[in-house]
Design a protein around this motif. Structure first.
Motif, short mmCIF file in Angstrom:
data_model
loop_
_atom_site.label_atom_id
_atom_site.label_comp_id
_atom_site.label_asym_id
_atom_site.label_seq_id
_atom_site.Cartn_x
_atom_site.Cartn_y
_atom_site.Cartn_z
N GLU A 77 -13.14 -6.53 -103.20
CA GLU A 77 -14.06 -7.54 -102.71
C GLU A 77 -14.19 -7.47 -101.19
O GLU A 77 -13.22 -7.71 -100.48
N VAL A 78 -15.37 -7.13 -100.73
CA VAL A 78 -15.62 -7.12 -99.30
C VAL A 78 -16.25 -8.47 -98.96
O VAL A 78 -17.24 -8.85 -99.58
N PRO A 79 -15.71 -9.21 -98.03
CA PRO A 79 -16.28 -10.52 -97.73
C PRO A 79 -17.64 -10.39 -97.04
O PRO A 79 -17.90 -9.40 -96.36
N TYR A 80 -18.49 -11.36 -97.24
CA TYR A 80 -19.77 -11.36 -96.53
C TYR A 80 -20.31 -12.78 -96.50
O TYR A 80 -19.96 -13.61 -97.34
N PHE A 81 -21.15 -13.05 -95.53
CA PHE A 81 -21.82 -14.35 -95.44
C PHE A 81 -23.33 -14.19 -95.43
O PHE A 81 -24.06 -14.90 -96.10
N CYS A 82 -23.82 -13.23 -94.64
CA CYS A 82 -25.28 -13.13 -94.49
C CYS A 82 -25.90 -12.20 -95.53
O CYS A 82 -27.09 -12.27 -95.79
N TYR A 83 -25.11 -11.32 -96.11
CA TYR A 83 -25.65 -10.42 -97.12
C TYR A 83 -25.95 -11.17 -98.42
O TYR A 83 -25.22 -12.08 -98.80
N HIS A 84 -27.05 -10.82 -99.05
CA HIS A 84 -27.37 -11.37 -100.37
C HIS A 84 -28.06 -10.26 -101.15
O HIS A 84 -28.96 -9.61 -100.62
N PRO A 85 -27.64 -10.03 -102.39
CA PRO A 85 -28.16 -8.87 -103.11
C PRO A 85 -29.69 -8.85 -103.25
O PRO A 85 -30.27 -7.78 -103.44
N TYR A 86 -30.33 -10.02 -103.19
CA TYR A 86 -31.79 -10.02 -103.38
C TYR A 86 -32.55 -10.33 -102.10
O TYR A 86 -33.74 -10.58 -102.15
N LEU A 87 -31.86 -10.32 -100.97
CA LEU A 87 -32.55 -10.54 -99.69
C LEU A 87 -32.38 -9.30 -98.82
O LEU A 87 -31.51 -8.46 -99.08
N PRO A 119 -31.97 -9.88 -113.32
CA PRO A 119 -32.95 -9.18 -112.47
C PRO A 119 -34.34 -9.12 -113.10
O PRO A 119 -35.33 -9.01 -112.40
N GLU A 120 -34.40 -9.21 -114.43
CA GLU A 120 -35.69 -9.07 -115.11
C GLU A 120 -36.51 -10.34 -115.00
O GLU A 120 -37.73 -10.31 -115.15
N ILE A 121 -35.87 -11.48 -114.84
CA ILE A 121 -36.61 -12.74 -114.92
C ILE A 121 -36.51 -13.54 -113.63
O ILE A 121 -37.49 -13.74 -112.93
N ASN A 122 -35.32 -14.00 -113.30
CA ASN A 122 -35.26 -14.92 -112.16
C ASN A 122 -34.33 -14.46 -111.05
O ASN A 122 -34.00 -15.25 -110.19
N ALA A 123 -33.93 -13.19 -111.07
CA ALA A 123 -32.99 -12.70 -110.04
C ALA A 123 -31.86 -13.71 -109.91
O ALA A 123 -31.10 -13.88 -110.86
N THR A 124 -31.76 -14.40 -108.80
CA THR A 124 -30.78 -15.50 -108.71
C THR A 124 -31.48 -16.78 -108.25
O THR A 124 -30.93 -17.56 -107.49
N TRP A 125 -32.71 -16.99 -108.74
CA TRP A 125 -33.47 -18.15 -108.28
C TRP A 125 -33.79 -19.11 -109.42
O TRP A 125 -33.77 -18.75 -110.59
N LEU A 126 -34.12 -20.33 -109.04
CA LEU A 126 -34.64 -21.33 -109.98
C LEU A 126 -35.67 -22.14 -109.22
O LEU A 126 -35.46 -22.44 -108.04
N CYS A 127 -36.77 -22.51 -109.87
CA CYS A 127 -37.71 -23.36 -109.15
C CYS A 127 -37.22 -24.81 -109.21
O CYS A 127 -36.43 -25.17 -110.08
N MET A 164 -42.15 -17.51 -110.94
CA MET A 164 -40.79 -17.12 -110.60
C MET A 164 -40.81 -15.66 -110.19
O MET A 164 -41.59 -14.87 -110.73
N LYS A 165 -40.00 -15.35 -109.19
CA LYS A 165 -39.97 -13.96 -108.73
C LYS A 165 -38.75 -13.26 -109.32
O LYS A 165 -37.64 -13.75 -109.22
N ASN A 166 -38.99 -12.13 -109.94
CA ASN A 166 -37.86 -11.43 -110.55
C ASN A 166 -37.19 -10.51 -109.52
O ASN A 166 -37.57 -10.46 -108.35
N GLY A 167 -36.17 -9.78 -109.97
CA GLY A 167 -35.37 -8.98 -109.05
C GLY A 167 -36.12 -7.83 -108.40
O GLY A 167 -35.66 -7.27 -107.41
N ARG A 168 -37.27 -7.47 -108.95
CA ARG A 168 -38.06 -6.41 -108.34
C ARG A 168 -39.14 -6.95 -107.42
O ARG A 168 -40.01 -6.22 -106.96
N GLY A 169 -39.13 -8.26 -107.21
CA GLY A 169 -40.09 -8.88 -106.31
C GLY A 169 -41.44 -9.14 -106.95
O GLY A 169 -42.42 -9.36 -106.25
N GLU A 170 -41.51 -9.10 -108.29
CA GLU A 170 -42.78 -9.38 -108.96
C GLU A 170 -42.81 -10.83 -109.40
O GLU A 170 -41.80 -11.36 -109.86
N TRP A 171 -43.99 -11.43 -109.28
CA TRP A 171 -44.12 -12.83 -109.72
C TRP A 171 -44.33 -12.86 -111.22
O TRP A 171 -45.17 -12.13 -111.75
N LEU A 172 -43.57 -13.70 -111.90
CA LEU A 172 -43.83 -13.99 -113.31
C LEU A 172 -44.53 -15.35 -113.32
O LEU A 172 -44.14 -16.24 -112.59
#
Lengths: 174, 556
Positions: free
Chosen positions: B29-39, B255-263, B351-359
């Protein structure tokens, strides 16, 4: 020297800013000179500051709309640079150099004198809105220290007496 | 594929993987604060520094791609340790350390790192007082987000979220350097439709969700994988609950539907799962609803159903595939009734999926796709009115919230004509006309699957048992509730999941193949019989078990 006072347009008048033909023409000119629209942002903000005296929220929104950025982004840029005024400035902004050359040649005393004469601290405006005092870093005129920049003009080789005379003159013309 | 060694562990990762993800794959585990897998990667916090053998300087793991033969030292390097300690010293120089009163505590990356990586041991050179932002300490910046700028570590995740994911670019840094703070344009309300995600991505307590603030400590919550009931997109989420109360939804990675987001719309439906207006089965006799036991209710209902010549069933696209399947098999297959599923167009959701496409979705139901796959008749309001028109021996409404028209006087008049059985959970005017009112539970109380508009069959899990002690008895009926002095979970409610009630009814009616002990068996039967669900395995549909880091699990 005849330093021009900054005439800041009141906030209310800038609420729904739209750019007139002259402004639009100058923005188009600027757009040609930069590789991307985003790169034009700072020159356009300068242009607006020249025109309106300061960058009111309404102006920032107009710039954002014109350049296709979000208003928050433009405001972020505008607040990053201290030379962009996001609050209406006084008619004369006194930028007293605080860096070494000026400091040893009497800049410190000048700043203290300004503080006591105007009754304000750096960063503040006089109640009548004529003077605003800012302590700044090197103005690049070390050879003619101490220096105070008033709006766009340099006042060099200053003494307390000369500075007083300048302020009297400016106060009289305001 | 590059093969590299991280802290002595060999790992092979896809090309372009950064060292944080590569290390995660290797179990480091490498610590991080500003890194985010989908940003986007900005390399601002500098805590993820690792030593790459052969390179003179430490590298930030988030911005360093893994290359073949690389030897990386994270926890095994003294230089790394020293560098991270220095970064923490700077970050904590101005961080208020108000963890006891901070709502983020327990799910705070800064706190986690301080507590684990360095064992809570810190030395600081700072003697100055902490920088504060008067007026920005508990400021409501939007309808759902509260800002405490003192806690901000300037990772810019929230800013990048609004720029890259929600595309409103509503947040920005104002001012600069030591006095930089997060704000919206001109302090206007932060009304982003994904605003709570900005609080989600905040690694510390600088942005917190207003609706959840101080409701429950993060470490008290348990997380059950589930699916959003808000629309047909079917975002994956965790039900965060404690003692049979759902406190919030948090995103679960897909990644196919909501990455790590929710409206915001979906996220704040969490509290609606706690509503339970009907607690006991009721029967209307002589115009008066009176409480009956489940055994009485189901036996009498079984009798009525057997006697009914014309049977109408109003399904719902809010029900799970299994419930719709059971209802169809039982009421249409076994009893030869008619069944429809009313569907209404809701607001436009995206909703934006992990590939940046809007569903996108304009379907307010989580499972209308499932109803279609089961070959059920989908109707609009006019179709529903036609369906309900005239008399029938029995009308069954499986979910009164299936369509808003069911709450309108016109529909209620139609239902009044003949005996109606209503399965209901939340308060609904259908209770005034139903001859049987049978309480059901929310999706938090049972397993099931929903079919999203993209066609994914997604499983949600029971978070907790429905309250009250109603169980199947040996002879197939249901035992009544025995009220006891110790009722830690509220009133002795008898509401039961719909699938369960349907299996008991199936037994009453002699449809023995449908008398199944759990939802998994229902699913197995369904996947065996239905083309649309063929080849799917209940166990493999179970929610993501990956709880290795906060962005995927979102609980402490």
């Amino acid at each position: 020297m005849s330093t021009k006072p900054i005439l800041s347009v009141p906030t209310e008048q800038l609420e729904n800013t739209t750019f007139d033909a002259t402004m639009e023409e100058r923005i188009l000119e600027l757009l040609k000179r930069y590789p991307t629209t985003r790169a034009t942002l700072i020159p356009v903000l300068w242009l607006c500051q020249e025109r309106y005296g300061w960058l009111a929220p309404g102006v920032i929104r107009a710039v954002a709309d014109r350049l296709g950025e979000s208003p928050a982004y433009v405001e972020g840029v505008a607040t990053f640079y201290t030379m962009f005024y996001t609050k209406p400035p006084a008619k004369f902004v006194l930028q007293a150099c605080e860096t070494l050359s000026c400091a040893v040649c009497g800049g410190k005393e000048l700043l203290h004198h300004l503080e006591s004469r105007l009754g304000i601290k750096p960063g503040e405006k006089t109640p009548d809105g004529v003077f605003q005092l800012v302590g700044v870093q090197c103005l690049g005129a070390c050879g003619t220290a101490p220096v105070v920049q008033i709006n766009d003009d340099y006042y060099e080789n200053l003494t307390i007496e000369r500075l007083d005379a300048v302020l009297d003159d400016l106060k009289g013309r305001s | 594929m590059p093969k590299l060694t991280i802290d002595g562990r060999e790992v092979e990762v896809p090309p372009g993987t950064n060292l944080i993800e590569a290390a995660r794959a290797a179990g480091v585990e490498v610590p991080y604060f500003c890194y985010h897998p989908y940003l986007s990667v900005v390399g601002q916090c500098r805590i993820c520094m690792v030593e790459v053998v052969g390179q003179p300087r430490l590298a930030i793991a988030c911005a360093t791609p893994a290359t073949d033969g690389m030897v990386v030292k994270s926890e095994t390097s003294e230089r790394t340790k020293e560098a991270r300690e220095a970064v923490m010293e700077f970050l904590l120089a101005n961080h208020p350390l108000d963890c006891p009163v901070c709502d983020q505590a327990g799910e705070c990356l800064l706190q986690d790192h301080a507590a684990t990586e360095q064992g809570g041991q810190f030395a600081t050179h700072m003697v100055e007082t902490r920088r504060t932002f008067p007026g920005y300490e508990r400021r409501l910046i939007g309808p759902h987000v509260i800002q405490n700028q003192n806690r901000c570590i300037h990772c810019s995740r929230c800013i990048r979220f609004t720029r890259e994911i929600s595309e409103t670019a509503a947040l920005t840094y104002k001012s600069r350097g030591n006095s930089a703070y997060i704000d919206t344009f001109n302090g206007e309300p932060f009304t982003d439709p994904f605003s709570a995600c900005a609080a989600d991505v905040c690694p510390v307590g600088a942005l917190t969700v207003r609706d959840f603030r101080f409701r429950k400590r993060a470490w008290k919550l348990r997380a059950t994988p589930s699916v959003c009931p808000g629309c047909s997109i079917g975002c994956n989420l965790f039900l965060n609950h404690h003692e049979r109360v759902v406190y919030r939804f948090t995103p679960r990675e897909n990644p196919e539907i909501n990455a790590t987001w929710l409206c915001d719309h979906g996220r704040f439906l969490a509290d609606s799962l706690n509503a339970q207006s009907y607690l006991h089965p009721h029967h209307r006799a002589a115009g008066q609803l009176s409480r009956v036991t489940w055994s009485e209710a189901l036996r009498a209902l079984g009798f009525d159903l057997k006697a009914a010549h014309t049977l109408r069933v109003v399904g719902s696209a809010n029900l799970s595939n299994e419930e719709l399947f059971l209802a169809r098999e039982l009421f249409v297959g076994h009893l030869k009734g008619e069944m429809v599923v009313p569907v209404w167009a809701g607001e436009h959701r995206r909703m934006k999926n992990g590939r940046g496409e809007w569903l996108r979705s304009t379907d307010a139901h989580p499972n209308s796709q499932g109803a279609r796959r089961l070959g059920l008749r989908i109707v609009d309001p006019a179709g529903l009115s036609r369906f309900l028109y005239g008399a029938a021996d029995l009308t069954i409404v499986l979910d009164p919230t299936a369509h808003p028209v069911l709450a309108e006087e016109e529909a209620l008049q139609l239902l009044r004509v003949s005996p109606t059985v209503a399965f209901a959970r939340t308060e609904h005017p259908i209770a005034n006309v139903a001859s049987w009112l049978l309480p059901t539970t929310s999706m938090a109380c049972h397993d099931g699957t929903l079919t999203s508009s993209t066609g994914a069959v997604q499983r949600f899990s029971a978070a907790f048992e429905p309250p009250g002690d109603v169980r199947r008895t040996a002879h197939g009926g249901m035992s009544p509730t025995v009220p006891t002095l110790a009722q830690p979970y509220g009133p002795p409610a008898e509401a039961r999941p719909l699938w369960f009630l349907l299996t008991v009814l199936a037994r009453e009616l002699g449809a023995t193949t449908l008398d199944l002990p759990d939802v998994g068996s229902v699913f197995a039967l369904m996947s065996g019989r239905e083309k649309g669900f063929a080849g799917l395995d209940w166990d493999k549909l179970a929610g993501s078990g990956d709880d290795s880091f906060r962005e995927r699990q979102h609980v402490g």
